[in-house]
Design a protein around this motif. Structure first.
Motif, PDB file in Angstrom:
ATOM      1  N   MET A   1      44.923  31.962  39.260  1.00  0.00           N
ATOM      2  CA  MET A   1      44.735  32.031  40.570  1.00  0.00           C
ATOM      3  C   MET A   1      44.836  33.057  41.261  1.00  0.00           C
ATOM      4  O   MET A   1      43.948  33.580  41.779  1.00  0.00           O
ATOM      5  CB  MET A   1      45.980  31.237  41.339  1.00  0.00           C
ATOM      6  CG  MET A   1      45.667  30.883  42.652  1.00  0.00           C
ATOM      7  SD  MET A   1      44.064  30.314  43.161  1.00  0.00           S
ATOM      8  CE  MET A   1      44.449  28.407  42.451  1.00  0.00           C
ATOM      9  N   ASN A   2      45.751  34.161  40.731  1.00  0.00           N
ATOM     10  CA  ASN A   2      45.701  35.499  41.090  1.00  0.00           C
ATOM     11  C   ASN A   2      44.588  36.373  40.913  1.00  0.00           C
ATOM     12  O   ASN A   2      43.827  37.063  41.504  1.00  0.00           O
ATOM     13  CB  ASN A   2      47.023  36.177  40.628  1.00  0.00           C
ATOM     14  CG  ASN A   2      47.200  37.526  41.601  1.00  0.00           C
ATOM     15  OD1 ASN A   2      47.239  37.449  42.686  1.00  0.00           O
ATOM     16  ND2 ASN A   2      47.397  38.601  40.802  1.00  0.00           N
ATOM     17  N   ASP A   3      43.829  36.205  39.570  1.00  0.00           N
ATOM     18  CA  ASP A   3      42.644  36.915  39.122  1.00  0.00           C
ATOM     19  C   ASP A   3      41.582  36.287  39.990  1.00  0.00           C
ATOM     20  O   ASP A   3      40.697  37.171  40.341  1.00  0.00           O
ATOM     21  CB  ASP A   3      42.670  36.413  37.636  1.00  0.00           C
ATOM     22  CG  ASP A   3      43.341  36.933  36.696  1.00  0.00           C
ATOM     23  OD1 ASP A   3      43.997  38.039  36.911  1.00  0.00           O
ATOM     24  OD2 ASP A   3      43.434  36.387  35.401  1.00  0.00           O
ATOM     25  N   LEU A   4      41.605  35.128  40.511  1.00  0.00           N
ATOM     26  CA  LEU A   4      40.457  34.576  41.329  1.00  0.00           C
ATOM     27  C   LEU A   4      40.308  35.300  42.373  1.00  0.00           C
ATOM     28  O   LEU A   4      39.618  35.759  42.993  1.00  0.00           O
ATOM     29  CB  LEU A   4      40.553  33.193  41.369  1.00  0.00           C
ATOM     30  CG  LEU A   4      40.214  32.204  40.177  1.00  0.00           C
ATOM     31  CD1 LEU A   4      40.295  30.793  40.347  1.00  0.00           C
ATOM     32  CD2 LEU A   4      38.784  32.673  39.653  1.00  0.00           C
ATOM     33  N   ARG A   5      41.929  35.547  42.979  1.00  0.00           N
ATOM     34  CA  ARG A   5      42.179  36.259  44.424  1.00  0.00           C
ATOM     35  C   ARG A   5      41.578  37.588  44.201  1.00  0.00           C
ATOM     36  O   ARG A   5      41.033  38.306  45.189  1.00  0.00           O
ATOM     37  CB  ARG A   5      43.286  35.876  44.796  1.00  0.00           C
ATOM     38  CG  ARG A   5      43.560  34.622  45.203  1.00  0.00           C
ATOM     39  CD  ARG A   5      45.062  34.497  45.406  1.00  0.00           C
ATOM     40  NE  ARG A   5      45.460  34.925  46.426  1.00  0.00           N
ATOM     41  CZ  ARG A   5      46.854  35.092  47.086  1.00  0.00           C
ATOM     42  NH1 ARG A   5      47.725  34.928  45.993  1.00  0.00           N
ATOM     43  NH2 ARG A   5      47.261  35.724  48.123  1.00  0.00           N
ATOM     44  N   VAL A   6      41.874  38.119  43.272  1.00  0.00           N
ATOM     45  CA  VAL A   6      41.293  39.769  42.933  1.00  0.00           C
ATOM     46  C   VAL A   6      39.755  39.889  42.873  1.00  0.00           C
ATOM     47  O   VAL A   6      39.139  40.640  43.394  1.00  0.00           O
ATOM     48  CB  VAL A   6      41.994  40.349  41.746  1.00  0.00           C
ATOM     49  CG1 VAL A   6      41.248  41.439  41.294  1.00  0.00           C
ATOM     50  CG2 VAL A   6      43.593  40.271  41.882  1.00  0.00           C
ATOM     51  N   ASP A   7      39.238  38.651  42.256  1.00  0.00           N
ATOM     52  CA  ASP A   7      37.576  38.550  42.423  1.00  0.00           C
ATOM     53  C   ASP A   7      37.095  38.553  43.624  1.00  0.00           C
ATOM     54  O   ASP A   7      36.232  38.999  43.965  1.00  0.00           O
ATOM     55  CB  ASP A   7      37.401  37.719  41.182  1.00  0.00           C
ATOM     56  CG  ASP A   7      37.401  37.817  39.936  1.00  0.00           C
ATOM     57  OD1 ASP A   7      37.633  38.864  39.615  1.00  0.00           O
ATOM     58  OD2 ASP A   7      37.636  36.833  39.194  1.00  0.00           O
ATOM     59  N   VAL A   8      37.901  37.596  44.500  1.00  0.00           N
ATOM     60  CA  VAL A   8      37.355  37.560  45.678  1.00  0.00           C
ATOM     61  C   VAL A   8      37.386  38.768  46.559  1.00  0.00           C
ATOM     62  O   VAL A   8      36.468  39.216  47.188  1.00  0.00           O
ATOM     63  CB  VAL A   8      38.293  36.479  46.426  1.00  0.00           C
ATOM     64  CG1 VAL A   8      37.820  36.517  48.102  1.00  0.00           C
ATOM     65  CG2 VAL A   8      37.985  35.162  45.930  1.00  0.00           C
ATOM     66  N   LEU A   9      38.733  39.659  46.515  1.00  0.00           N
ATOM     67  CA  LEU A   9      38.670  40.920  47.165  1.00  0.00           C
ATOM     68  C   LEU A   9      37.487  41.947  46.489  1.00  0.00           C
ATOM     69  O   LEU A   9      37.122  42.536  47.245  1.00  0.00           O
ATOM     70  CB  LEU A   9      40.251  41.474  46.622  1.00  0.00           C
ATOM     71  CG  LEU A   9      40.236  43.050  47.337  1.00  0.00           C
ATOM     72  CD1 LEU A   9      39.959  42.919  48.907  1.00  0.00           C
ATOM     73  CD2 LEU A   9      41.706  43.202  46.938  1.00  0.00           C
ATOM     74  N   ALA A  10      37.281  41.892  45.082  1.00  0.00           N
ATOM     75  CA  ALA A  10      36.375  42.719  44.393  1.00  0.00           C
ATOM     76  C   ALA A  10      34.910  42.571  45.290  1.00  0.00           C
ATOM     77  O   ALA A  10      34.360  43.303  45.578  1.00  0.00           O
ATOM     78  CB  ALA A  10      36.112  42.416  43.026  1.00  0.00           C
ATOM     79  N   ASN A  11      34.515  41.290  45.240  1.00  0.00           N
ATOM     80  CA  ASN A  11      33.057  41.072  46.010  1.00  0.00           C
ATOM     81  C   ASN A  11      33.156  41.569  47.412  1.00  0.00           C
ATOM     82  O   ASN A  11      32.029  42.133  47.741  1.00  0.00           O
ATOM     83  CB  ASN A  11      32.972  39.520  45.881  1.00  0.00           C
ATOM     84  CG  ASN A  11      32.799  38.810  44.361  1.00  0.00           C
ATOM     85  OD1 ASN A  11      32.179  39.806  43.717  1.00  0.00           O
ATOM     86  ND2 ASN A  11      32.960  37.757  44.142  1.00  0.00           N
ATOM     87  N   LEU A  12      34.298  41.380  48.192  1.00  0.00           N
ATOM     88  CA  LEU A  12      34.386  41.960  49.452  1.00  0.00           C
ATOM     89  C   LEU A  12      34.283  43.170  49.601  1.00  0.00           C
ATOM     90  O   LEU A  12      33.601  43.920  50.357  1.00  0.00           O
ATOM     91  CB  LEU A  12      35.761  41.485  50.046  1.00  0.00           C
ATOM     92  CG  LEU A  12      35.919  41.922  51.563  1.00  0.00           C
ATOM     93  CD1 LEU A  12      35.097  41.216  52.529  1.00  0.00           C
ATOM     94  CD2 LEU A  12      37.248  41.732  52.189  1.00  0.00           C
ATOM     95  N   VAL A  13      34.982  43.997  48.595  1.00  0.00           N
ATOM     96  CA  VAL A  13      34.877  45.375  48.526  1.00  0.00           C
ATOM     97  C   VAL A  13      33.234  45.707  48.260  1.00  0.00           C
ATOM     98  O   VAL A  13      32.902  46.833  48.873  1.00  0.00           O
ATOM     99  CB  VAL A  13      35.901  45.952  47.697  1.00  0.00           C
ATOM    100  CG1 VAL A  13      35.812  47.638  47.442  1.00  0.00           C
ATOM    101  CG2 VAL A  13      37.136  45.833  48.084  1.00  0.00           C
ATOM    102  N   LYS A  14      32.825  45.166  47.089  1.00  0.00           N
ATOM    103  CA  LYS A  14      31.481  45.636  46.754  1.00  0.00           C
ATOM    104  C   LYS A  14      30.477  45.378  47.998  1.00  0.00           C
ATOM    105  O   LYS A  14      29.694  46.276  47.953  1.00  0.00           O
ATOM    106  CB  LYS A  14      31.223  44.781  45.383  1.00  0.00           C
ATOM    107  CG  LYS A  14      29.850  45.011  44.908  1.00  0.00           C
ATOM    108  CD  LYS A  14      29.560  44.027  43.599  1.00  0.00           C
ATOM    109  CE  LYS A  14      28.187  44.478  42.935  1.00  0.00           C
ATOM    110  NZ  LYS A  14      27.977  43.531  41.775  1.00  0.00           N
ATOM    111  N   HIS A  15      30.666  44.459  48.817  1.00  0.00           N
ATOM    112  CA  HIS A  15      29.784  44.108  49.770  1.00  0.00           C
ATOM    113  C   HIS A  15      29.907  45.251  50.957  1.00  0.00           C
ATOM    114  O   HIS A  15      28.802  45.846  51.280  1.00  0.00           O
ATOM    115  CB  HIS A  15      30.092  42.810  50.493  1.00  0.00           C
ATOM    116  CG  HIS A  15      29.325  42.447  51.726  1.00  0.00           C
ATOM    117  ND1 HIS A  15      28.168  42.326  51.773  1.00  0.00           N
ATOM    118  CD2 HIS A  15      29.841  42.501  52.966  1.00  0.00           C
ATOM    119  CE1 HIS A  15      27.537  41.978  52.920  1.00  0.00           C
ATOM    120  NE2 HIS A  15      28.213  42.272  53.808  1.00  0.00           N
TER     121      HIS A  15
END
Length: 269
Positions: free
Chosen positions: A2-16
């Motif tokens: 679950m924590n990895d998925l949340r990091v992925d969400v943040l990663a996509n936000l930063v990338k955007h």
């Protein structure tokens, strides 16, 4: 997991966003600042991300948004930067100004400088100054006209700038790397910026806070080659201090909070 998925969400936000403050990211994702900070620290372990005091950025070059989108993105920051930049020009100064959304917004303020002379490869910059109906002297640099607000570029434009001797060169790179490199996404724009710096007595570069720590594809120079950086107050002091160690001579910070919305006119070009 679950924590990895949340990091992925943040990663996509930063990338955007390319670069985003931890405070803004926490608000967007609906979580507490401390919780977001833990995720940001986990994300910064990944090769393509870097964490600063209160922001995190994506390190791989990305294509630029359209000119119309950029004209409205970080508008208040660009307006504050433009107003402060114009205050350094004196009566009768000659400035070479490149194209771009920041330069178009700067033109609102340049038009008010008494007897300013502006050479630019941007039809939007020229139109903005002429439309102000002041005594400004505007020279449009010719060349190959690129779409989406990039102005005239190529050999003709370079030759025209190389023949000028101006008091100020004004550039606004796509990104400013953590090592103080001035970066552009389009090679011809990087070459044009290099020509401006070589042809002017002094160079100022304008960067809103979203551009800091964000590299791009083509190198135009280093912050040490410019005389002055003008930025908004959203940049961490530690980042500015690091650029000074890289050879940056002057830093001037525009206070975004001081801008009154009633004084700002959104452009529709």
């Amino acid at each position: 997991m679950m924590n990895d998925l949340r990091v992925d969400v943040l990663a996509n936000l930063v990338k955007h966003h390319r670069r985003i403050s931890l405070t803004a990211a926490a608000d967007i994702l609906g979580m507490g600042f401390d919780e977001l900070t833990v995720l940001a620290q986990a994300l910064s372990v990944r090769e393509d991300y870097e964490l600063f005091e209160n922001s995190i950025c994506y390190l791989l070059p990305q294509s630029q948004d359209s000119y119309r989108v950029r004209l409205r993105t970080h508008y208040i920051e660009k307006y504050a930067i433009g107003r402060l930049a114009a205050s350094f020009f004196k009566k009768g100064d000659h400035a070479i100004v490149e194209s771009g959304s920041t330069m178009t917004i700067l033109a609102q303020h340049l038009a008010q400088v008494e007897q300013i002379k502006v050479s630019t490869n941007s039809y939007a910059v020229a139109s903005m100054i002429i439309g102000a109906e002041t005594a400004a002297d505007v020279h449009v640099v010719g060349g190959n006209l690129y779409a989406d607000g990039q102005g005239s570029l190529g050999p003709i434009a370079l030759a025209a700038v190389e023949g000028l001797e101006a008091d100020w060169g004004v550039i606004s790179p796509v990104g400013l790397s953590v090592d103080g490199e001035l970066m552009y996404y389009v090679e011809e724009e990087a070459k044009f910026a290099q020509a401006i710096m070589a042809s002017c007595k002094r160079t100022m570069f304008l960067c809103d806070s979203s551009k800091f720590g964000v590299p791009s594809r083509y190198f135009a120079g280093t912050c040490a080659q410019a005389d002055m950086l003008i930025v908004d107050s959203g940049v961490e002091q530690s980042i500015l201090a690091n650029l000074i160690t890289k050879g940056l001579k002057e830093v001037h910070v525009a206070d975004v909070d001081a801008e009154a919305s009633s004084e700002i006119v959104l452009l529709d070009l």
